[in-house]
Scaffold this motif. Sequence first.
Motif, PDB file in Angstrom:
ATOM      1  N   TYR A  94      -4.729 108.042 -35.165  1.00 36.07           N
ATOM      2  CA  TYR A  94      -6.166 108.147 -34.363  1.00 36.07           C
ATOM      3  C   TYR A  94      -6.866 107.295 -35.531  1.00 36.07           C
ATOM      4  O   TYR A  94      -6.852 107.022 -36.697  1.00 36.07           O
ATOM      5  N   ARG A 200      -7.039 114.269 -30.050  1.00 34.91           N
ATOM      6  CA  ARG A 200      -8.672 114.397 -30.522  1.00 34.91           C
ATOM      7  C   ARG A 200      -9.691 112.847 -29.695  1.00 34.91           C
ATOM      8  O   ARG A 200      -8.949 111.758 -29.655  1.00 34.91           O
ATOM      9  N   ASP A 269     -12.630 112.530 -35.399  1.00 31.97           N
ATOM     10  CA  ASP A 269     -11.400 112.754 -35.443  1.00 31.97           C
ATOM     11  C   ASP A 269     -11.409 114.412 -35.481  1.00 31.97           C
ATOM     12  O   ASP A 269      -9.693 114.703 -35.451  1.00 31.97           O
ATOM     13  N   ASN A 270     -12.097 115.537 -36.164  1.00 37.11           N
ATOM     14  CA  ASN A 270     -11.560 117.156 -35.720  1.00 37.11           C
ATOM     15  C   ASN A 270     -12.586 117.136 -34.618  1.00 37.11           C
ATOM     16  O   ASN A 270     -13.017 118.314 -34.434  1.00 37.11           O
ATOM     17  N   ASP A 279      -9.445 121.486 -37.109  1.00 38.77           N
ATOM     18  CA  ASP A 279      -9.563 121.627 -39.225  1.00 38.77           C
ATOM     19  C   ASP A 279     -10.429 122.472 -39.529  1.00 38.77           C
ATOM     20  O   ASP A 279     -11.310 122.010 -39.825  1.00 38.77           O
TER      21      ASP A 279
HETATM   22 MG    MG Z   1      -8.735 116.125 -39.732  1.00 41.02          MG
END
Ligand code: MG
Length: 510
Positions: A94, A200, A269-270, A279
């Motif tokens: 990702y 994500r 990305d979280n 995360d």
């Molecule tokens: Mg992460």
Amino acid sequence: MLFRSRNLVIVHVRTYGDDMTRPLPFDNSYLQLPERFYTRLKPTPVSRPGPIRVNRALAEQLGIDADWLASGEGTQVLAGNRIPEGAEPIATVYGGHQFGGWSPQLGDGRAILLGEVIGRDGGRYDIQLKGSGPTPYSRGGDGRAPLGPVLREYIVSEAMAALGVPTTRSLAAVTTGDPVYREVTEPGAVLTRVAKSHIRIGTFQYFFARQDIEALRLLVDHVIERHYPAAAGADNPAIALLEAVIAGQASLLAQWQLLGFIHGVMNTDNMLLSGETIDYGPCAFMDTYDPATVFSSIDRQGRYAYGNQPGIAHWNLSRLAQALMPVIHADEDQALRLAQDSLDAYPDLFHTAYRHGMASKLGLSGAATGDESLAIDLLGLMAQEQSDFTLAFRRLADLAHPASGHGVGNLFEFSVAFESWLVRWRQRIEEDLQSADDRQASMYRANPVFIPRNHLVAAAIDAAVNEADFAPFNRLVDLLEQPPDFESGLEAYARPPRPEEVVSKTFCGT
Ligand code: MG
Ligand code: AMP
């Protein structure tokens, strides 16, 4: 003869070669996506795996044999030393915006997806090892996780689940027997994370940045089938997907705000398409109410401060909308217009969810004009008086019932500054059609007394890391997993930190 009796213990004979009785009944779907979505690789073995904790209740929900997980063989699997039957381990790729800056390639740098299982609820769940060694996406990192952050994630994710917040879960934690080198040397550990999926916003961004439209289409289809099947029948499935994700995040962010949860690293990305919190790095619950609160040591600008979180989620969702544009419509202007309309719904969705939640916190079953200023004025006083966020609302719940016991009165009392506000509030709840019993019961649900306070988390981590004493960690998780009613003897878990206990900085520990 087989008796159907509640008292009869039915002993299952497990033959691990048989699909029906495998300890981890894998059913992997992400592998149906093309190879450019992931890299197949195995976890890197560790020296001396040791058990820390197995989440038996979660194992049960997932149809996984908890005794096996806790066994020597289970510990080897949880540490990445042995690959269980049916697992097809991969690291997924990702990208993402980190603190606003674009990183074209991130990926599972220290996590490996063993596979997916179907839970007893019929839902699909990823089983991922975090801290399981380097991958092609480690970007120079060691692929490992220090014990402290693993324990923090375990504690906070399980507390969030118990509080009713959508979240990834912690199935188990093990030590590795190997040191991890950060600013200081720490014992290494591996967390087994469970998520509805690990897809994500950054997964979409990765393919959008490469203009890999075919991959975007496949990913849209996969996410719809997996998380939002109703979107498949919509006029524009990609828009229906976007709207479902926006609605989920609006509701999630409202829950975070209402509990005083600060994520700390809201990079794209979280943020998961499934709507689960993911995360748990430098996350923490706010003690004293202050919208500018930041804990993360790396968030120097306060980008991810408590008060900024709902707006940041909106920004992140706009990154998702952008990445979906090629699938939304072939004509860019049309795609933009449709995506913008969806995005514009977010502030209202968030505020509606937040207002509902705040009404519950205040003990109101219906809405009336003036409720918003009632809430705003309370928060203003709390900021001015530097009140403990959790205990102030909890104390309000105590006060909602005339025959109430002492509750948290020894730990928190409203100062004189709140007097006229409390008069207004009492007048307002008297107009609200709800019995005092019902009101207090729902306020106690909306205003939990036990949260994973940062100083408790820090003390549990300290004992484990510095003295190999996991008792404080286990006690804290036991309490937060199934929070008891508040009673005397439990003050230590409910009170705010003393000045010398305040933890103002948290570290990702990556
Ligand atoms: Mg992460
Ligand atoms: P995070 O801040 O935890 O979301 O991580 C951001 C990115 O850095 C992800 O791609 C992680 O996989 C990667 N990463 C974090 N810690 C490590 C590590 N110790 N080794 C390798 N990659 C890491």
